[in-house]
Design an enzyme around this catalytic site. Structure first.
Site, PDB file in Angstrom:
ATOM      1  N   GLY A  37     -23.791 -86.208 -46.280  1.00 53.64           N
ATOM      2  CA  GLY A  37     -25.004 -85.961 -46.011  1.00 53.64           C
ATOM      3  C   GLY A  37     -25.598 -85.468 -44.930  1.00 53.64           C
ATOM      4  O   GLY A  37     -24.717 -85.610 -43.864  1.00 53.64           O
ATOM      5  N   ILE A  76     -18.174 -91.278 -40.357  1.00 51.26           N
ATOM      6  CA  ILE A  76     -17.268 -92.549 -39.984  1.00 51.26           C
ATOM      7  C   ILE A  76     -16.391 -91.957 -38.651  1.00 51.26           C
ATOM      8  O   ILE A  76     -15.587 -90.858 -38.858  1.00 51.26           O
ATOM      9  CB  ILE A  76     -16.424 -93.039 -41.048  1.00 51.26           C
ATOM     10  CG1 ILE A  76     -17.336 -93.465 -42.356  1.00 51.26           C
ATOM     11  CG2 ILE A  76     -15.569 -93.969 -40.445  1.00 51.26           C
ATOM     12  CD1 ILE A  76     -16.567 -94.068 -43.562  1.00 51.26           C
ATOM     13  N   LYS A  86     -13.235 -79.557 -43.727  1.00 54.09           N
ATOM     14  CA  LYS A  86     -11.784 -79.970 -44.113  1.00 54.09           C
ATOM     15  C   LYS A  86     -11.009 -79.145 -44.998  1.00 54.09           C
ATOM     16  O   LYS A  86      -9.783 -79.016 -44.478  1.00 54.09           O
ATOM     17  CB  LYS A  86     -12.142 -81.096 -44.998  1.00 54.09           C
ATOM     18  CG  LYS A  86     -12.895 -80.992 -46.203  1.00 54.09           C
ATOM     19  CD  LYS A  86     -14.218 -81.982 -46.315  1.00 54.09           C
ATOM     20  CE  LYS A  86     -15.055 -81.149 -47.202  1.00 54.09           C
ATOM     21  NZ  LYS A  86     -16.187 -82.120 -46.974  1.00 54.09           N
ATOM     22  N   LYS A  98      -9.013 -84.090 -47.063  1.00 57.79           N
ATOM     23  CA  LYS A  98      -9.246 -85.010 -46.018  1.00 57.79           C
ATOM     24  C   LYS A  98      -8.126 -86.139 -45.844  1.00 57.79           C
ATOM     25  O   LYS A  98      -7.547 -86.210 -44.533  1.00 57.79           O
ATOM     26  CB  LYS A  98     -10.182 -85.942 -46.247  1.00 57.79           C
ATOM     27  CG  LYS A  98     -11.470 -85.349 -46.618  1.00 57.79           C
ATOM     28  CD  LYS A  98     -12.622 -86.105 -47.264  1.00 57.79           C
ATOM     29  CE  LYS A  98     -14.076 -85.516 -47.547  1.00 57.79           C
ATOM     30  NZ  LYS A  98     -14.914 -86.014 -48.233  1.00 57.79           N
TER      31      LYS A  98
HETATM   32  N1  LIG Z   1     -23.044 -81.604 -46.864  1.00 55.54           N
HETATM   33  C1  LIG Z   1     -22.382 -82.670 -46.511  1.00 55.54           C
HETATM   34  O1  LIG Z   1     -22.707 -83.675 -46.614  1.00 55.54           O
HETATM   35  C2  LIG Z   1     -20.762 -82.609 -45.662  1.00 55.54           C
HETATM   36  C3  LIG Z   1     -20.317 -83.438 -45.396  1.00 55.54           C
HETATM   37  C4  LIG Z   1     -19.173 -83.382 -44.404  1.00 55.54           C
HETATM   38  C5  LIG Z   1     -18.773 -81.963 -44.448  1.00 55.54           C
HETATM   39  N2  LIG Z   1     -19.356 -81.009 -44.741  1.00 55.54           N
HETATM   40  C6  LIG Z   1     -18.799 -79.703 -44.406  1.00 55.54           C
HETATM   41  O2  LIG Z   1     -19.655 -79.224 -43.525  1.00 55.54           O
HETATM   42  C7  LIG Z   1     -19.807 -77.585 -43.946  1.00 55.54           C
HETATM   43  C8  LIG Z   1     -21.015 -77.112 -44.475  1.00 55.54           C
HETATM   44  O3  LIG Z   1     -21.516 -77.785 -45.471  1.00 55.54           O
HETATM   45  P1  LIG Z   1     -23.069 -77.671 -45.646  1.00 55.54           P
HETATM   46  O4  LIG Z   1     -23.164 -78.619 -47.191  1.00 55.54           O
HETATM   47  O5  LIG Z   1     -24.000 -77.595 -44.714  1.00 55.54           O
HETATM   48  O6  LIG Z   1     -23.060 -76.354 -46.552  1.00 55.54           O
HETATM   49  P2  LIG Z   1     -24.146 -75.244 -47.295  1.00 55.54           P
HETATM   50  O7  LIG Z   1     -25.599 -76.141 -47.287  1.00 55.54           O
HETATM   51  O8  LIG Z   1     -23.880 -74.566 -48.383  1.00 55.54           O
HETATM   52  O9  LIG Z   1     -24.469 -74.371 -45.960  1.00 55.54           O
HETATM   53  C9  LIG Z   1     -23.734 -73.339 -45.560  1.00 55.54           C
HETATM   54  C10 LIG Z   1     -24.389 -72.531 -44.532  1.00 55.54           C
HETATM   55  O10 LIG Z   1     -23.475 -71.368 -44.396  1.00 55.54           O
HETATM   56  C11 LIG Z   1     -23.995 -70.056 -44.317  1.00 55.54           C
HETATM   57  N3  LIG Z   1     -23.310 -69.033 -44.617  1.00 55.54           N
HETATM   58  C12 LIG Z   1     -22.577 -68.764 -45.671  1.00 55.54           C
HETATM   59  N4  LIG Z   1     -21.777 -67.625 -45.575  1.00 55.54           N
HETATM   60  C13 LIG Z   1     -22.283 -67.271 -44.434  1.00 55.54           C
HETATM   61  C14 LIG Z   1     -21.709 -65.875 -43.591  1.00 55.54           C
HETATM   62  N5  LIG Z   1     -20.974 -65.143 -44.266  1.00 55.54           N
HETATM   63  N6  LIG Z   1     -22.265 -65.861 -42.374  1.00 55.54           N
HETATM   64  C15 LIG Z   1     -22.833 -66.648 -41.726  1.00 55.54           C
HETATM   65  N7  LIG Z   1     -23.697 -67.907 -42.356  1.00 55.54           N
HETATM   66  C16 LIG Z   1     -22.964 -67.969 -43.699  1.00 55.54           C
HETATM   67  C17 LIG Z   1     -25.412 -70.211 -45.294  1.00 55.54           C
HETATM   68  O11 LIG Z   1     -26.344 -69.450 -44.744  1.00 55.54           O
HETATM   69  P3  LIG Z   1     -27.578 -69.359 -45.765  1.00 55.54           P
HETATM   70  O12 LIG Z   1     -28.431 -70.492 -45.566  1.00 55.54           O
HETATM   71  O13 LIG Z   1     -28.314 -68.320 -45.070  1.00 55.54           O
HETATM   72  O14 LIG Z   1     -26.867 -68.943 -47.227  1.00 55.54           O
HETATM   73  C18 LIG Z   1     -25.471 -71.734 -45.077  1.00 55.54           C
HETATM   74  O15 LIG Z   1     -26.592 -71.989 -44.296  1.00 55.54           O
HETATM   75  C19 LIG Z   1     -18.694 -77.530 -44.910  1.00 55.54           C
HETATM   76  O16 LIG Z   1     -17.530 -77.136 -44.594  1.00 55.54           O
HETATM   77  C20 LIG Z   1     -18.782 -78.830 -45.550  1.00 55.54           C
HETATM   78  O17 LIG Z   1     -17.462 -79.103 -46.212  1.00 55.54           O
HETATM   79  C21 LIG Z   1     -20.685 -81.150 -45.343  1.00 55.54           C
END
Ligand SMILES: NC(=O)c1ccc[n+]([C@@H]2O[C@H](COP(=O)([O-])OP(=O)(O)OC[C@H]3O[C@@H](n4cnc5c(N)ncnc54)[C@H](OP(=O)(O)O)[C@@H]3O)[C@@H](O)[C@H]2O)c1
Length: 437
Positions: A304, A138, A107, A207
């Site tokens: 999640g 959703i 977002k 959002k």
């Molecule tokens: N978590 C939720 O519930 C949720 C819900 C809706 C939307 N989102 C969105 O989904 C996205 C991901 O969220 P997340 O919670 O999954 O984040 P996260 O757990 O912090 O995972 C981020 C991933 O990106 C990788 N990364 C970071 N810098 C990088 C780079 N320079 N090159 C390649 N990979 C890189 C990290 O690698 P490493 O693992 O090797 O460090 C990690 O695997 C975000 O935009 C977030 O706003 C998340």
């Protein structure tokens, strides 16, 4: 059967690893539904050695997501890194320029660069899907973009941040302080170590800015959102709201008015009997009000790994089902070049009911002085009562006012006047009341 759809996943954290797992576990169903296989052919993250709980051995590893975005061996680039600049922006841009479809849950990236990225996608004739970016699992983007054609949206509002809703729900249910609920949210993994982004409303604003664009056909204007967080909501507010038949929710609201479009994020009182007031804990909800449909409310898990992966996989499946050469619909409902500039309605002209909680010196004439300030500003009161909501003592009392519809400007002037009258012993609290079915 058509050739397999080849997916490259950038980011293997909470969402990315869940997406890879769902694509593996549901491979047979997806093949049947899409009429072709969906395979993960490439992945990228920072740490190659980290255990992701899933065997990604068959996928080609990239240290650099931009490099992965440009290779010929993928059809879809899935961005799950996060952040509005750096690798997420450059890799999504590179993938679109290289003619790859993109799916993202980001977002922050869309709030800042969504229209520019949509222009590239539309020029290249590829899809930019982002269902997971708003309210996690959703399907609100698909609903607004596809299922509501012909409807004119008058207002869209929602509970878009699970952390805030969790805190407010527990404060009300258990009589706990904001700080105690925030600590619990952090312990349970619902809130970050630095919770500012969530509790001060920034995440909701990102959002909301996307929903506003879809609802009103305007360019995204995430910096033009009026924003107040929930950190100054107290038990006194929660108790008074409950006695008056209201519940406090952090809402993002976008509304068409005569002077423009309002975009606002703030604690809001909604009638306890309304549907949105029944949305508890980390659950999200989005209400869409239109001329044809009336009010539609979607609610469900907003974050999640699994819930978010569900939306991401849905977006990937839509690409798998799309036919080569078929013209794709525009990213934000209208072609990016036709999105109108956002015309901002000033917050001072916001019209609605208000809840005002005042802690005053317990002395003769205070009630009359407060009522006079209201009357001087043409504010009609639904009620003015002394209330046992606050820490009343022999020297101070709590006065609660509920107004009929008035303007923000009038309320601010009246409250400034009361403050100048020197009757208050604490900061006044003002909470807007939102109409909800
Ligand atoms: N978590 C939720 O519930 C949720 C819900 C809706 C939307 N989102 C969105 O989904 C996205 C991901 O969220 P997340 O919670 O999954 O984040 P996260 O757990 O912090 O995972 C981020 C991933 O990106 C990788 N990364 C970071 N810098 C990088 C780079 N320079 N090159 C390649 N990979 C890189 C990290 O690698 P490493 O693992 O090797 O460090 C990690 O695997 C975000 O935009 C977030 O706003 C998340």
């Amino acid at each position: 059967m058509a050739e397999a759809l080849r997916v490259g996943i950038a980011g293997l954290g909470t969402v990315g690893a869940s997406v890879a797992r769902v694509l593996r576990d549901k491979a047979a169903e997806l093949t049947r539904q899409c009429g072709r296989e969906v395979v993960v052919s490439a992945v990228s993250a920072r740490d190659r050695k980290r255990d992701r709980g899933i065997d990604l051995g068959a996928a080609k590893w990239f240290d650099d997501p931009v490099g992965m975005a440009q290779i010929a061996e993928i059809d879809v680039f899935v961005e799950l890194i996060g952040g509005d600049e750096g690798p997420s922006r450059s890799s999504v841009k590179a993938a679109l320029e290289a003619g790859r479809h993109v799916v993202t849950a980001n977002k922050a990236l869309l709030a800042k660069h969504g229209v520019a990225l949509a222009e590239i996608a539309e020029r290249k004739g590829v899809l930019l899907n982002y269902e997971a970016a708003v309210a996690g699992g959703i399907p609100v983007i698909k609903t607004m973009r596809e299922a509501m054609a012909g409807n004119s949206v008058t207002r869209v509002f929602g509970i878009l941040n699970g952390t805030c809703n969790y805190i407010l729900t527990r404060m009300e249910a258990e009589g706990l302080s904001f700080d105690a609920c925030l600590k619990d949210a952090q312990r349970l993994g619902y809130a970050e170590a630095d919770p500012t982004f969530d509790i001060e409303g920034h995440d909701t604003a990102h959002k909301l800015s996307i929903l506003t664009s879809l609802a009103f056909g305007t360019r995204i204007a995430a910096n033009d959102i009026y924003m107040e967080g929930i950190s100054n909501i107290s038990q006194a507010d929660i108790r008074a709201a409950s006695d008056l038949g209201y519940r406090i929710k952090l809402l993002g609201v976008a509304q068409r008015t005569e002077s423009g479009i309002e975009q606002r994020v703030h604690p809001t009182m909604v009638p306890t009997a309304s549907v949105i007031a029944q949305v508890h804990g980390v659950t999200n909800a989005v209400a869409i009000e239109t001329d044809i449909l009336g009010e539609l409310l979607l609610s469900g898990p907003g974050a999640g790994g699994n819930a978010t992966a569900s939306a991401v996989v849905g977006d990937i499946a839509d690409i798998a089902k799309s036919r080569p050469g078929f013209q794709h619909g525009p990213v934000f409902g209208l072609p990016a070049k036709e999105l109108r500039p956002y015309k901002k309605a000033q917050m001072r002209s916001h019209a609605g009911g208000y809840f005002i909680r005042l802690t005053v010196h317990d002395r003769i004439g205070v009630f009359a002085a407060i009522a006079k300030r209201m009357a001087d500003n043409d504010i009609s009161l639904e009620s003015i009562v002394q209330h046992a909501a606050g820490p009343d003592t022999a020297l101070q009392k709590t006065v609660i006012l509920v107004t009929h519809e008035t303007t923000e400007a009038a309320v601010r002037k009246a409250v400034d006047g009361i403050t100048k009258d020197d009757h208050l012993t604490d900061k006044p609290q003002v909470i807007r009341i939102e109409r909800a079915e």
